[in-house]
Enzyme design. Sequence first.
Site, PDB file in Angstrom:
ATOM      1  N   GLU A  43       0.857  -1.192   0.000  1.00 58.18           N
ATOM      2  CA  GLU A  43       0.000   0.000   0.000  1.00 58.18           C
ATOM      3  C   GLU A  43       0.891   1.240   0.000  1.00 58.18           C
ATOM      4  OE1 GLU A  43      -2.452   0.576   3.551  1.00 58.18           O
ATOM      5  OE2 GLU A  43      -3.894   1.738   2.372  1.00 58.18           O
ATOM      6  N   LYS A 114      -9.682   1.746  -2.731  1.00 61.73           N
ATOM      7  CA  LYS A 114      -9.966   1.259  -1.357  1.00 61.73           C
ATOM      8  C   LYS A 114     -11.432   1.538  -1.016  1.00 61.73           C
ATOM      9  CE  LYS A 114      -7.582   1.495   3.148  1.00 61.73           C
ATOM     10  NZ  LYS A 114      -6.395   2.098   3.778  1.00 61.73           N
ATOM     11  N   CYS A 155      -5.696  -2.965   2.488  1.00 61.73           N
ATOM     12  CA  CYS A 155      -5.513  -2.754   3.927  1.00 61.73           C
ATOM     13  C   CYS A 155      -6.790  -2.876   4.759  1.00 61.73           C
ATOM     14  CB  CYS A 155      -4.815  -1.419   4.149  1.00 61.73           C
ATOM     15  SG  CYS A 155      -3.925  -1.382   5.715  1.00 61.73           S
TER      16      CYS A 155
HETATM   17  N1  LIG Z   1      -4.105   1.297   7.340  1.00 57.93           N
HETATM   18  C1  LIG Z   1      -5.254   0.674   7.161  1.00 57.93           C
HETATM   19  O1  LIG Z   1      -5.962   0.899   6.201  1.00 57.93           O
HETATM   20  C2  LIG Z   1      -5.763  -0.348   8.114  1.00 57.93           C
HETATM   21  C3  LIG Z   1      -5.107  -0.582   9.414  1.00 57.93           C
HETATM   22  O2  LIG Z   1      -4.000  -0.155   9.703  1.00 57.93           O
HETATM   23  C4  LIG Z   1      -5.887  -1.393  10.359  1.00 57.93           C
HETATM   24  O3  LIG Z   1      -6.994  -1.827  10.013  1.00 57.93           O
HETATM   25  O4  LIG Z   1      -5.429  -1.603  11.469  1.00 57.93           O
END
Ligand SMILES: NC(=O)CC(=O)C(=O)O
Length: 287
Positions: A43, A114, A155
């Site tokens: 990411e 996302k 994520c």
């Molecule tokens: N950074 C994200 O999108 C998600 C995350 O860090 C988490 O769900 O914990």
Amino acid sequence: MTSFRLAMIQLAVTASKADNLKNAFLKIKEAANAGAQIVALPECFNSPYGVDYFPEYAEPVPNGETSRRLSEWSRENKVYLVGGSIPESGENGKLYNTCTIWSPNGDLLGSHRKVHLFDIDIPGKISFQESKVLSSGQHLTTFDTEFCRIGVGICYDLRFAEMAQLYREKGCQLLIYPGAFNMTTGPAHWKLLQQARAIDNQLYVASVSPARVEQAPYVAWGHSLAVNPWGKIITEAEETETIVYADIDLKYLQEIREQIPLTKQRRRDMYEIKEPIITAAAPSVVI
Ligand SMILES: NC(=O)CC(=O)C(=O)O
């Protein structure tokens, strides 16, 4: 073809987009030379992760510099390339956190914005509000290879079991999540969530994090990993920059699905709440 090699590139991301692109280019070549047929980046691989950085680093997709490079690199190395994510400048001035997916010919196979934005507040630990500057994606994304169908999330999307379940129903055998958990949620949930998605849906799950950089504005947990359909971790990075590889075996996946035939046994008629819910009465006490 029932097996293939996936490479997860745990990149040390810096504030220099040019350096990040150069580093990604070298690592993709290294992964292809090691026999990877599918290569995935983390990411936010071309920019620091943070709402203050997204507007400055954002680019159009697929007509921006990073998309052009990803297309070239997938073609030159003859790999499927899951391009981590980048801040995307979209229509009407909106920004997205977007993963592009490229074929070994350099063609764009899909683009995943996302869907679930990372808005959390854990007092004294971490507060993050992606929705301050980002808009959320409006569709789920799968792509087909000669090996299998693959579902993509970014994520925070990993936390939503419904999304992974839909991907399973659409025929996916592998889910890839570029992701950057942090020093609070990483140790607590990163591995468990991936094992949960893998066991629930009897498929492979792979998540690709940036390397941990202690002086970065957002410190990523690292630990890129892949889990098999039995829930076993088949490869896991430490926190530093590295490439980890997973050999994905679709015959094994099929065996698991036959041994524990969850899809056949699902009781869809039971999963809707029908009012009134009948609660069993407590046994009466006879004195
Ligand atoms: N950074 C994200 O999108 C998600 C995350 O860090 C988490 O769900 O914990």
